[in-house]
Design an enzyme around this catalytic site. Structure first.
Site, mmCIF file in Angstrom:
data_model
loop_
_atom_site.group_PDB
_atom_site.id
_atom_site.type_symbol
_atom_site.label_atom_id
_atom_site.label_comp_id
_atom_site.label_asym_id
_atom_site.label_seq_id
_atom_site.Cartn_x
_atom_site.Cartn_y
_atom_site.Cartn_z
ATOM 1 N N GLY A 8 0.565 -1.375 0.062
ATOM 2 C CA GLY A 8 -0.248 0.468 -0.018
ATOM 3 C C GLY A 8 0.576 1.105 0.297
ATOM 4 N N GLY A 13 -1.174 0.293 -5.074
ATOM 5 C CA GLY A 13 -1.777 0.392 -3.338
ATOM 6 C C GLY A 13 -1.407 1.581 -3.031
ATOM 7 C CG ASP A 37 4.839 -1.539 1.009
ATOM 8 O OD1 ASP A 37 4.201 -1.064 0.408
ATOM 9 O OD2 ASP A 37 6.458 -1.578 1.059
ATOM 10 C CE LYS A 38 12.279 -6.614 1.977
ATOM 11 N NZ LYS A 38 12.556 -8.476 0.074
ATOM 12 C CB THR A 125 0.188 -7.478 -14.679
ATOM 13 O OG1 THR A 125 0.513 -6.679 -15.808
ATOM 14 C CG2 THR A 125 0.604 -8.860 -14.415
ATOM 15 C CG ASP A 126 -2.172 -6.119 -19.792
ATOM 16 O OD1 ASP A 126 -0.685 -5.963 -18.445
ATOM 17 O OD2 ASP A 126 -2.233 -5.690 -20.547
ATOM 18 C CD GLU A 127 3.670 -6.387 -17.797
ATOM 19 O OE1 GLU A 127 4.652 -7.224 -18.062
ATOM 20 O OE2 GLU A 127 3.907 -4.743 -17.752
ATOM 21 C CE1 TYR A 149 5.936 -7.716 -12.219
ATOM 22 C CE2 TYR A 149 4.824 -6.826 -14.945
ATOM 23 C CZ TYR A 149 3.717 -6.778 -12.862
ATOM 24 O OH TYR A 149 3.560 -6.584 -13.051
ATOM 25 C CE LYS A 153 1.656 -9.984 -10.426
ATOM 26 N NZ LYS A 153 1.221 -9.205 -8.641
ATOM 27 N N PRO A 204 15.273 7.344 -23.469
ATOM 28 C CG PRO A 204 15.773 6.048 -21.475
ATOM 29 C CD PRO A 204 15.098 7.215 -21.647
ATOM 30 C CG ASN A 248 6.282 2.001 -25.742
ATOM 31 O OD1 ASN A 248 5.569 2.074 -25.011
ATOM 32 N ND2 ASN A 248 7.405 1.164 -25.574
ATOM 33 N N GLY A 274 13.401 -9.953 -24.585
ATOM 34 C CA GLY A 274 12.104 -10.282 -25.099
ATOM 35 C C GLY A 274 11.806 -9.636 -25.048
HETATM 36 P P1 NAD Z 1 5.260 -0.583 -7.300
HETATM 37 O O1 NAD Z 1 6.250 -1.471 -7.019
HETATM 38 O O2 NAD Z 1 4.861 0.380 -7.141
HETATM 39 O O3 NAD Z 1 4.654 -1.124 -5.854
HETATM 40 C C1 NAD Z 1 5.419 -2.360 -4.997
HETATM 41 C C2 NAD Z 1 5.266 -2.153 -3.418
HETATM 42 O O4 NAD Z 1 4.702 -3.838 -3.139
HETATM 43 C C3 NAD Z 1 5.430 -1.037 -2.837
HETATM 44 O O5 NAD Z 1 5.644 -0.227 -1.920
HETATM 45 C C4 NAD Z 1 7.193 -2.275 -2.899
HETATM 46 O O6 NAD Z 1 7.684 -1.412 -0.929
HETATM 47 C C5 NAD Z 1 6.006 -3.489 -1.994
HETATM 48 N N1 NAD Z 1 6.750 -4.700 -1.219
HETATM 49 C C6 NAD Z 1 7.575 -5.108 -2.519
HETATM 50 N N2 NAD Z 1 7.460 -6.126 -2.100
HETATM 51 C C7 NAD Z 1 7.252 -6.308 -1.408
HETATM 52 C C8 NAD Z 1 7.263 -7.306 0.087
HETATM 53 N N3 NAD Z 1 8.063 -8.848 -0.392
HETATM 54 N N4 NAD Z 1 6.875 -6.973 1.655
HETATM 55 C C9 NAD Z 1 5.928 -6.459 1.448
HETATM 56 N N5 NAD Z 1 5.571 -5.167 0.546
HETATM 57 C C10 NAD Z 1 6.323 -5.094 -0.558
HETATM 58 O O7 NAD Z 1 4.360 -1.057 -8.089
HETATM 59 P P2 NAD Z 1 2.331 -1.238 -9.145
HETATM 60 O O8 NAD Z 1 2.839 -0.479 -9.896
HETATM 61 O O9 NAD Z 1 2.042 -0.048 -7.442
HETATM 62 O O10 NAD Z 1 2.261 -2.378 -8.485
HETATM 63 C C11 NAD Z 1 1.079 -3.170 -7.182
HETATM 64 C C12 NAD Z 1 0.879 -4.121 -7.933
HETATM 65 O O11 NAD Z 1 -0.087 -3.786 -9.438
HETATM 66 C C13 NAD Z 1 1.458 -5.225 -8.440
HETATM 67 O O12 NAD Z 1 1.302 -6.416 -7.979
HETATM 68 C C14 NAD Z 1 1.977 -4.983 -10.195
HETATM 69 O O13 NAD Z 1 1.933 -6.446 -11.195
HETATM 70 C C15 NAD Z 1 0.291 -5.278 -10.429
HETATM 71 N N6 NAD Z 1 0.092 -4.186 -11.393
HETATM 72 C C16 NAD Z 1 1.047 -3.165 -11.616
HETATM 73 C C17 NAD Z 1 0.452 -2.365 -13.369
HETATM 74 C C18 NAD Z 1 1.243 -0.850 -14.007
HETATM 75 O O14 NAD Z 1 1.449 -0.805 -14.494
HETATM 76 N N7 NAD Z 1 2.164 -1.266 -12.904
HETATM 77 C C19 NAD Z 1 -0.076 -2.354 -13.961
HETATM 78 C C20 NAD Z 1 -1.301 -3.929 -13.905
HETATM 79 C C21 NAD Z 1 -0.763 -5.017 -12.869
#
Ligand code: NAD
Length: 327
Positions: A8, A13, A37-38, A125-127, A149, A153, A204, A248, A274
């Site tokens: 969060g 989050g 959150d870590k 994620t859609d990935e 990644y 997921k 870039p 892009n 990739g």
């Molecule tokens: P982010 O990297 O900004 O945030 C991730 C958070 O998780 C950070 O606050 C980090 O400190 C915390 N974290 C990491 N490892 C941890 C652990 N072991 N224990 C507790 N906390 C931990 O990522 P985001 O972009 O906010 O993505 C959030 C989620 O949404 C992810 O699961 C990602 O796969 C998914 N997602 C992201 C996108 C995108 O475009 N950013 C799209 C689809 C899905």
């Protein structure tokens, strides 16, 4: 409601938590929110209203079973955002992605079962689907993840499915397209380009810039996550999309324009290994079942994001330093 939100303090989050605490979610006003959150390089408590009386922040790891077993009892729901989320980093540090995204998700699911948590939303994620030249993926499409990644997921999604099928845990999975918005860490393409352009530096662009991504505003994604929390069926997967598809190069052109720069600031760099050509989700299911439609116009949303980075230099200055250390 008592809701525990993992990850969060990160980009998506923290948007979700702030919206809950603002009382934006009808029926959830007054909810108590625990953020676990870590605080990796990507997380920051500055993204959260830390003095809000309904927020409890716990610094900890989703792989820490003892901590989760202490923390989870009394929570009605868990929304699981925590992850290692940057594809480029997964190319060089895949083990950390497996640890947090796969083992962390499994630990969380196990502890939710033990603590009797009534509802879990696993944010994916859609990935996980791979790359698609034409058309769009439905939720039952084969998973063909290409990056570590995406593979981590996809594995986490399978653990969530297993927790439902084997143990009956009420867990729903969301698979969203690329998010854009404020408070996104500077390593991701939109904040990277915006902050560099605002600073007078070059940007870039990978390969020929023809890779296509579908962009959705983070607030729309958070609204979809909330709908799935409230009405998503157990064991079901919901694609979240319906945003705007752009190469892009097209995205770069919009960012150059918004930042008052031109193509002389763009450097072509060797393509990501990739690199998926195109992502596209079919979001019919969440639309028909839960009534979700994106609400934020891309051009207006992107302009607001650029304004936010221009107005919040200090927020990203400190993160640039952290990014340098994380490399
Ligand atoms: P982010 O990297 O900004 O945030 C991730 C958070 O998780 C950070 O606050 C980090 O400190 C915390 N974290 C990491 N490892 C941890 C652990 N072991 N224990 C507790 N906390 C931990 O990522 P985001 O972009 O906010 O993505 C959030 C989620 O949404 C992810 O699961 C990602 O796969 C998914 N997602 C992201 C996108 C995108 O475009 N950013 C799209 C689809 C899905």
């Amino acid at each position: 409601m008592n809701i525990l939100v993992t990850g969060g303090a990160g980009f998506i989050g923290s948007h979700y938590v702030r919206s809950l605490l603002r009382g934006d979610r009808a029926g959830y006003e007054g909810s108590r929110v625990t953020v676990l959150d870590k605080l990796t390089y990507a997380g920051d408590t500055a993204n959260l209203p830390m003095d809000h009386p309904s927020l409890t922040f716990v610094r900890g790891d989703v792989c820490d079973e003892g901590l989760l077993l202490d923390l989870l009892p009394g929570h009605d729901a868990v929304v699981h955002f925590a992850a290692e989320s940057h594809v480029d980093r997964s190319l060089v540090a895949a083990s950390e992605f497996v640890r947090t995204n796969v083992a962390g998700t499994q630990t969380l699911l196990h502890c939710c079962l033990a603590a009797g948590v009534a509802k879990v939303v696993h944010v994916s994620t859609d990935e996980v689907y791979g790359s698609i030249a034409e058309g769009s993926w439905r939720e039952d499409h084969l998973l063909e993840p290409n990056s570590p990644y995406a593979a981590s997921k996809a594995a986490a999604d399978m653990m969530a499915r297993a927790a439902f099928r084997t143990h009956g845990l009420d867990v729903s999975i969301t698979r969203c397209s690329n998010n854009y918005g404020t408070h996104q860490f500077v390593e991701k393409v939109i904040p990277l380009f915006v902050t560099r352009l605002l600073d007078g530096r070059d940007v870039p662009l990978y390969g020929d810039g023809r890779n296509v991504r579908e962009w959705l505003h983070v607030d729309d994604h958070c609204r979809a996550v909330q709908l799935v929390l409230e009405r998503g069926r157990a064991g079901e997967i919901y694609n979240v999309g319906g945003g705007v598809e752009l190469t892009n190069r097209e995205l770069t052109a919009k960012l150059l324009d918004l930042c008052g720069a031109d193509w002389s600031r763009v450097r072509a760099v060797t393509d990501r290994k990739g690199h998926d050509l195109r992502y596209s989700v079919d979001a019919t299911k969440i639309h028909e079942e839960l009534g979700f439609t994106p609400g934020i116009d891309f051009d207006a949303g992107l302009a607001e994001v650029v304004r936010w980075y221009a107005d919040n230099h200090q927020w990203w200055d400190t993160r640039e330093e952290r990014l340098a250390h994380a490399r």
